[in-house]
Write an enzyme that holds these catalytic residues in place. Structure first.
Site, PDB file in Angstrom:
ATOM      1  N   THR A  79      81.223 -90.520  43.348  1.00 25.79           N
ATOM      2  CA  THR A  79      81.978 -91.714  42.962  1.00 25.79           C
ATOM      3  C   THR A  79      83.340 -91.706  43.639  1.00 25.79           C
ATOM      4  O   THR A  79      83.807 -92.740  44.139  1.00 25.79           O
ATOM      5  CB  THR A  79      82.140 -91.765  41.439  1.00 25.79           C
TER       6      THR A  79
ATOM      7  N   GLU B 150      76.687 -84.232  38.755  1.00 25.28           N
ATOM      8  CA  GLU B 150      77.181 -85.350  37.959  1.00 25.28           C
ATOM      9  C   GLU B 150      78.617 -85.195  37.513  1.00 25.28           C
ATOM     10  O   GLU B 150      78.998 -85.646  36.415  1.00 25.28           O
ATOM     11  CB  GLU B 150      76.286 -85.560  36.719  1.00 25.28           C
TER      12      GLU B 150
ATOM     13  N   ASP C 108      81.173 -84.822  51.166  1.00 30.82           N
ATOM     14  CA  ASP C 108      80.601 -84.902  49.822  1.00 30.82           C
ATOM     15  C   ASP C 108      79.299 -84.120  49.817  1.00 30.82           C
ATOM     16  O   ASP C 108      78.508 -84.220  50.752  1.00 30.82           O
ATOM     17  CB  ASP C 108      80.330 -86.367  49.456  1.00 30.82           C
TER      18      ASP C 108
ATOM     19  N   GLN D 140      73.951 -79.709  42.303  1.00 27.15           N
ATOM     20  CA  GLN D 140      72.991 -78.867  41.606  1.00 27.15           C
ATOM     21  C   GLN D 140      72.908 -77.501  42.269  1.00 27.15           C
ATOM     22  O   GLN D 140      73.356 -77.310  43.390  1.00 27.15           O
ATOM     23  CB  GLN D 140      71.603 -79.518  41.617  1.00 27.15           C
TER      24      GLN D 140
END
Lengths: 384, 622
Positions: A54, A49, A219, A223
Site C-alpha cells: 500500500t 499484510e 517492495d 510471507q
C-alpha cells in the site's frame, strides 16, 4: 542477473561496428554507474499484510505519474476477486464455527440465505471469477447482512479475513456498476499478496532528476517463503522502511496459523536489525494501520499478545488510544536498543505513526523520511 | 611360618589380585584381616573362619561387593584381644598409620577430644601411601577405622600391567601389531574412503545443492556412524600396540559407547528410519507420522540404555572383553535391530521401487547378519580356545574386514535422496543431474517441442488457458525468475508433469509427489511456495499421496497469485515482447531495437544488470 534480453544485440554485425557498439555500451555503463551512486535505494520490509504494497502504491501515486486508465481497469479484476474471496471466507468460516464452536447457534446461517451462501462459496472457489454484476452484488449484500456472517466477521481474527472486507462490502453497488472505474481509494484498499520483488524509481521533489534525490524503492512479499529472496536486495541499501501493522496483535499468520502476527513482527524486526549489511543503514519504522488500531484497542485489550502482556489500561476513549500507542512504540524502541550492537549505535532510527491509506499522512511522513536521509547524507559527506 | 607368609604375600601380588580392581576399603576389609590372621594364628589352622584355602578366601572376599556397612568388616576378628583403654574384650578399630588398636566406643570418645594416637601420639590423619612395605609393617591385630575412605581405585593400568604377570605374552596375538592387523586396518580405512567419496561426490563434484531436512542428514549420520564403528573397533580390540593410559583411551568409551549407540546402533537405526519412511510413503501412501528427528532418538534409546548399564556394571577387562553373560544381551540387541530392519523390508518387498531401494536394503541386511555371525563365531572360538594365537589374529582380521564391507554396503542414499543415488562417476551419461520427471520417464519432460502451432497469444484469455502452451509457459517462467517469483511457475510445471502420470501408476506418482513436497511444500525448503497454512497442512497430512487432486488447492492459490500479481506486469515486460516476436512469422533478432518506444513498466529493472538496453533507453529519456 536473470535478464535474457541483450545478449545477442550487435554481435552479429561486422567487427568494426562491433567495436563501436562495445564502446557505446562501455560509455553507458560508466554513465550509469555514476548515476547509480546518486540513487538511494530504499527497502520496504515487513511481515505479510503489514502495508508495504500500500505504501508502495502511495509513493507511485504521489511521486510518479500515478495510474493510467489501463492500470485502473486492471485493478477491477483484483477488487472483484477480493469481494468473492472475502464472502467465501466468511461463509466457510461460519459453517466451521457452527460445527465446532460452543455457541454454535449464532453462526448458523438463516435458511433463506443458505442457497446464496453455497453458490457464492462455489464461485469463490473457482479460478476464473465472473464479473460482478448487480444481481451478484445484491446477493452478496444480503449474505453480508446476515447475522451469522456478521458474528463470524467479529471473529475474523481467527480466519484470514482481509482488512478491506468492510470497505468493499459497503461499496458493493458502486463496484458492481457496469462502467465502474476504481478510484484511488479502491486501489489502495485492494489486497493482493505480493510475490517476488517490484521496484520503482522516483524523485520526491518534482520530476527533474538533478534537483532532488533519486530514490529506488523495492517492495517485497512478506510471507516466510518470500523472505529468503530478500537477501538479494540487501547490499548497498540507504534505508530500510520496516512496516509493522500494530493492529494485528490478535491475529494469526497466513502461512502458519500457530503463530501470532505481532510476535512474528517482533522476531522479524530482530532478525532484520541483526543483519550485518545493515550496520550503517537508517531504519524507519512505520507503525502502520493506526486507523484499525484505534477501533480495535477499545474492544480487544493489548494483553492478548504475549509481547504486550504487561500492559495496563488507564482510561477510555482517546486517551486510552494514545496511551496504548505509546506503549507499543516504547516496546519497539526498547527492542531496537536491546538488539543494536554498540558498533551501530549511531545509525538513524526513527518511528512514524502511519495509516497507509491516508495519502496526506504518507506524503508528510515521506517528506520527513526524505529530510532525515538527506541530513544523514550531508552528515556522512562531512558537510554538516 | 615365614614360608606361609611368603606364600600369602606372593598370592596377594599374583595375577588374580592384579586383575581384581581393589579399593582401599576392600584392602582393609579383606587383605589386612587375612594377613592379621596369618600373623596371629601361628599354630592355628588358617581356615578357621573361612573354610578353604587362603587364596580362595581372598578371592571370595574379593568378589563380594562390600558396602558401607562397617560391621561386616568387624565380625571376623578374634574376640580375645582387649581394648587398651577400657580393658574390655571387644571388637576393635585399628589406626592405619601406627596400627595401634582400641575399641569402637573408646575411639569415638577419643577422636572428639584429640587428633593424635593415644598410644604413640602419632597423627590420626590418614596417610594413603599403601606401599607393600607399609602393609608388611602393619601386620598387627587389626580392625577397620570408621573413616570415610576417599581414595581412587587402582587404575586398570596398574592392575593390568604386564610387568608382574606370570603368564607369558604370546607376542602380537594378544598385544596387537601383527601384520594382518595392519592390513585389516588398511582395508577398513579404504572402505571408509570409498564411503566418504560416494556420499560427498554429488555435492563436491556435481555441485548439487544441499536439500534441507532429513533427506540430507540421515545419510550423513550413517556415514558418521560407520566411521565411528570402524574407529571404535580399531581402538578397543587390540590391533595396535599401545598402552591404555589416558582416560580417553578407556575401553568403555570405545567398545561400549562409540561402538554401540554411536556406531552400529546409529547405523542400523538410520537404516530402520529410512525403511520406516519408505514403508509409510509407498506402503501406506502417506507421509510418516513421526518425523525422523523423533523416531531416530527413539530407536537409539535401547542402545543408550544398554551402554549406560554396561558402563555402570563395568564388566570389561583391560582387553575390552566381556564375560559371556554380558556379551549375550549385546549381541541380542544387534540381532534384534537387524530383525526389525528385516521386518520393515519384508513389509515393502512387493513394491516395485525404481531406485533399487529394496536391493540396497536386502544387501545391507545380508551383510549385517553375516557380520554378526562372524562376530559371534569369533567370540565363541576365542573363548573356547584362548591359547591358540593364530585364531585370535584371524578372528581380529575377519572382524575388521567384515566391518569394512558392512559400512560400504549398508549406507545407502537411495531411500532418502533417490536422484542423488543415480549420480555415479563411472557412467558418463549420468554426469548431468536429471530431474525426477526425466528419471521416471515422464514423456516430454524438459523438452520444448517445436510442433506447436504459432497462434497469437491473447492477453484477455485467462492465464490458466495460456499456460497450457509450452512456449508461453517457458517465457512466463523466465519472467517470473527474473523478478524472484519463479517458484510458483516451477511448481506449476512440476504439477503439470505429475498430471501426465496415469492415475493407477501409484508408485511413480508417489515418487513425484514426494519430490514436489520436498522441494516446494515443506517449510524452509529451497523453493517454498506462497500458500496458506491450511493448504500446506492438507497436503502434509494427506492420507493418500497418490491422489490425483492432492495439490489442487495449492495450485489454485498460486494461480490466483500469479494472475493478480505477476500477469499484469508480464504483459508489459520484455519477456512478452520477446515471446511475441518468437511466435510471429517475422525475422527474429533485430526487432528488439524497434520496441524501445513501447510503454514499458519494468517490474524489476535490474539488480545488477547493466547490460539491459531498455534501461539505457529509459534513463536517456529522463
Amino acid at each position: 542477473m536473470g535478464l535474457l534480453c541483450s545478449r545477442n544485440r550487435g554481435y552479429h554485425e561486422a567487427d568494426s561496428e562491433e567495436n563501436v557498439q562495445a564502446e557505446e555500451i562501455e560509455r553507458r555503463i560508466e554513465q550509469e554507474t555514476k548515476a547509480e551512486k546518486h540513487i538511494q535505494s530504499l527497502l520496504l520490509l515487513g511481515t505479510g499484510e503489514s502495508g508495504k504494497s500500500t505504501i508502495f502504491k502511495q509513493i507511485k501515486l504521489l511521486f510518479q505519474t500515478g495510474f493510467n486508465d489501463e492500470e485502473l481497469k486492471s485493478y477491477i479484476a483484483v477488487i472483484h476477486a477480493n469481494v468473492y474471496q472475502t464472502i467465501k471466507l466468511l461463509h466457510d468460516g461460519s459453517k466451521e464455527l457452527a460445527l465446532n464452536d460452543t455457541e454454535s447457534s449464532k453462526y448458523v446461517l438463516s435458511t433463506e440465505h443458505k442457497d446464496i451462501g453455497k453458490k457464492l462459496s462455489q464461485i469463490g472457489g473457482q479460478l476464473d471469477y465472473p464479473c460482478l454484476d448487480k444481481e451478484l452484488a445484491t446477493e452478496i449484500e444480503t449474505l453480508w447482512k446476515d447475522d451469522a456472517i456478521q458474528q463470524t466477521y467479529a471473529r475474523g481474527f481467527e480466519l484470514q479475513v482481509p482488512d478491506c472486507a468492510q470497505y468493499f462490502m459497503e461499496n458493493l453497488h458502486r463496484l458492481a456498476d457496469a462502467n465502474y472505474i476504481p478510484t484511488k481509494d479502491d486501489i489502495l484498499y485492494a489486497r493482493v499478496r505480493s510475490t517476488g520483488v517490484v521496484e520503482i524509481q522516483f524523485s520526491p521533489v518534482g520530476e527533474h532528476k538533478k534537483s532532488g534525490e533519486v530514490y529506488r524503492l523495492f517492495d517485497v512479499g512478506g510471507q516466510r517463503n518470500e523472505r529468503r529472496k530478500w537477501i538479494h536486495l540487501f547490499e548497498g541499501v540507504s534505508a530500510v522502511i520496516f512496516c509493522a501493522a500494530i493492529s494485528d496483535y490478535d491475529q494469526i499468520l497466513f502461512e502458519d496459523e500457530n503463530k501470532n502476527r505481532m510476535m512474528e513482527t517482533k522476531d522479524l524486526f530482530e532478525w532484520v536489525l541483526k543483519q550485518p549489511c545493515f550496520e550503517k543503514t537508517s531504519f524507519m519504522l512505520f507503525l502502520n494501520k493506526f486507523d484499525i488500531f484505534e477501533k480495535k484497542i477499545l474492544k480487544v485489550p493489548l494483553n492478548v499478545c504475549e509481547w504486550f502482556k504487561d500492559y495496563q489500561p488507564v482510561s477510555t476513549g482517546k486517551q486510552e488510544i494514545e496511551h496504548a500507542y505509546e506503549f507499543v512504540k516504547k516496546k519497539f524502541e526498547e527492542l531496537y536498543f536491546q538488539i543494536t550492537a554498540p558498533a551501530c549505535v549511531d545509525r538513524v532510527f526513527k518511528v512514524y505513526r502511519t495509516t497507509a491509506l491516508d495519502q496526506k499522512l504518507i506524503k508528510k511522513t515521506f517528506k520527513l523520511v526524505d529530510e532525515t536521509l538527506r541530513r544523514r547524507n550531508l552528515f556522512e559527506a562531512g558537510l554538516l | 611360618m615365614n614360608a606361609k607368609k611368603k606364600m600369602l604375600i606372593k598370592a596377594f601380588w599374583s595375577k588374580e589380585y592384579a586383575q581384581w580392581i581393589a579399593s582401599t576399603r576392600d584392602f582393609y576389609a579383606v587383605i589386612l584381616p587375612s594377613l592379621r590372621k596369618l600373623q596371629a594364628c601361628f599354630d592355628q589352622a588358617l581356615d578357621e573362619h573361612h573354610g578353604g584355602g587362603n587364596q580362595l578366601a581372598m578371592e571370595s572376599y574379593g568378589k563380594k561387593k562390600l558396602g558401607e556397612d562397617f560391621r561386616l568388616w568387624k565380625v571376623d576378628f578374634d574376640q580375645e584381644d582387649e581394648c587398651g583403654i577400657c580393658l574390655e574384650p571387644c571388637t576393635k578399630m585399628v589406626l592405619p598409620n601406627c596400627c595401634y588398636s582400641m575399641c569402637t566406643k573408646c575411639y569415638r570418645n577419643w577422636s572428639t577430644k584429640s587428633e593424635s594416637c593415644p598410644f604413640c601420639r602419632g597423627s590420626l590423619k590418614r596417610d594413603f601411601s599403601l606401599t607393600p612395605k607399609a602393609l608388611l609393617e602393619c601386620l598387627l591385630p587389626t580392625a577397620i577405622l570408621p573413616f570415610e575412605i576417599h581414595c581412587s581405585r587402582f587404575s586398570p593400568a596398574v592392575g593390568g600391567s604386564e610387568s608382574g604377570s606370570p603368564t607369558a605374552m604370546a607376542g602380537c596375538a594378544v598385544e596387537g601389531g601383527c601384520p594382518s592387523d595392519y592390513i585389516a586396518i588398511a582395508i577398513s580405512g579404504l572402505s571408509v574412503v570409498v564411503l566418504l567419496s560416494r556420499s560427498i561426490l554429488p555435492f563436491v563434484v556435481h555441485k548439487v545443492s544441499r536439500k534441507k531436512g532429513s533427506g540430507f542428514w540421515i545419510p550423513m549420520i550413517q556415514v558418521l556412524a560407520s566411521i565411528n564403528l570402524v574407529i571404535s573397533l580399531v581402538m578397543s580390540v587390540s590391533y595396535l600396540r599401545f598402552k591404555k593410559r589416558h582416560p580417553w583411551q578407556s575401553c568403555y568409551i570405545w567398545a561400549v559407547w562409540i561402538e554401540g549407540p554411536l556406531g552400529f546402533g546409529l547405523l542400523l537405526s538410520c537404516r530402520i528410519v529410512q525403511a520406516f519412511q519408505l514403508y509409510f510413503i509407498f506402503g501406506k501412501k502417506r507421509l510418516p507420522p513421526l518425523r525422523s528427528h523423533i523416531s531416530l532418538p527413539l530407536f537409539l534409546l535401547p542402545w543408550f540404555a544398554l551402554a549406560a548399564l554396561i558402563h555402570m556394571r563395568e564388566p570389561l577387562n583391560d582387553h575390552c572383553h566381556m564375560r559371556a553373560q554380558w556379551v549375550v544381551p549385546v549381541i541380542c540387541l544387534h540381532a534384534v535391530f537387524v530383525g526389525i530392519l528385516v521386518a520393515f523390508t519384508a513389509a515393502i518387498r512387493h513394491i516395485e521401487f525404481r531406485f533399487n531401494e529394496l536391493r540396497d536394503l536386502w544387501r545391507g541386511i545380508l551383510v549385517a547378519a553375516s557380520s554378526i555371525c562372524v562376530w559371534i563365531t569369533s567370540y565363541v572360538l576365542n573363548r573356547v580356545h584362548e591359547e591358540i594365537g593364530w585364531l585370535q589374529v584371524l578372528s581380529r582380521f575377519l572382524l575388521l574386514v567384515t566391518t569394512g564391507v558392512l559400512i560400504v554396503v549398508v549406507v545407502s542414499i537411495s531411500s532418502s535422496q533417490p536422484l542423488l543415488s543415480q549420480i555415479s562417476l563411472r557412467r558418463r551419461e549420468s554426469m548431468r543431474c536429471k530431474t525426477m520427471g526425466q528419471v521416471l520417464g515422464i514423456p516430454d519432460s524438459g523438452l520444448i517441442s517445436h510442433n506447436e502451432a504459432n497462434s497469437a497469444v491473447n492477453p484477455n484469455e485467462p492465464l490458466e488457458k495460456l499456460l497450457l502452451d509450452k512456449r508461453f509457459r517457458q517465457s512466463f517462467m523466465a519472467f517470473a525468475d527474473s523478478c524472484l517469483a519463479g517458484e510458483s511457475m516451477h511448481f506449476y510445471e512440476d504439477i503439470h508433469e505429475l498430471g501426465k502420470i496415469p492415475p493407477d501408476d501409484s508408485i511413480r506418482r508417489i515418487y513425484m509427489a514426494r519430490e514436489i513436497i520436498d522441494k516446494y511444500i515443506l517449510a524452509g525448503s529451497v523453493m517454498e511456495v506462497n500458500i496458506s497454512h491450511r493448504c500446506r497442512q492438507e497436503i502434509l497430512t494427506t492420507p493418500d499421496m497418490a491422489h490425483p487432486l492432492l495439490f489442487d488447492n495449492a495450485l489454485n492459490e498460486l494461480l490466483q497469485l500469479m494472475k493478480m500479481n505477476l500477469a499484469r506486469d508480464y504483459w508489459s515486460s520484455i519477456f512478452f515482447l520477446k515471446f511475441k516476436e518468437e511466435t510471429s512469422k517475422g525475422p527474429a533478432g533485430h526487432e528488439l531495437e524497434q520496441v524501445s518506444d513501447c510503454s514499458f513498466s519494468p517490474r524489476l529493472s535490474s539488480i545488477h544488470g547493466f547490460d539491459d538496453p531498455f534501461r539505457h533507453e529509459h534513463l536517456s529519456e529522463l
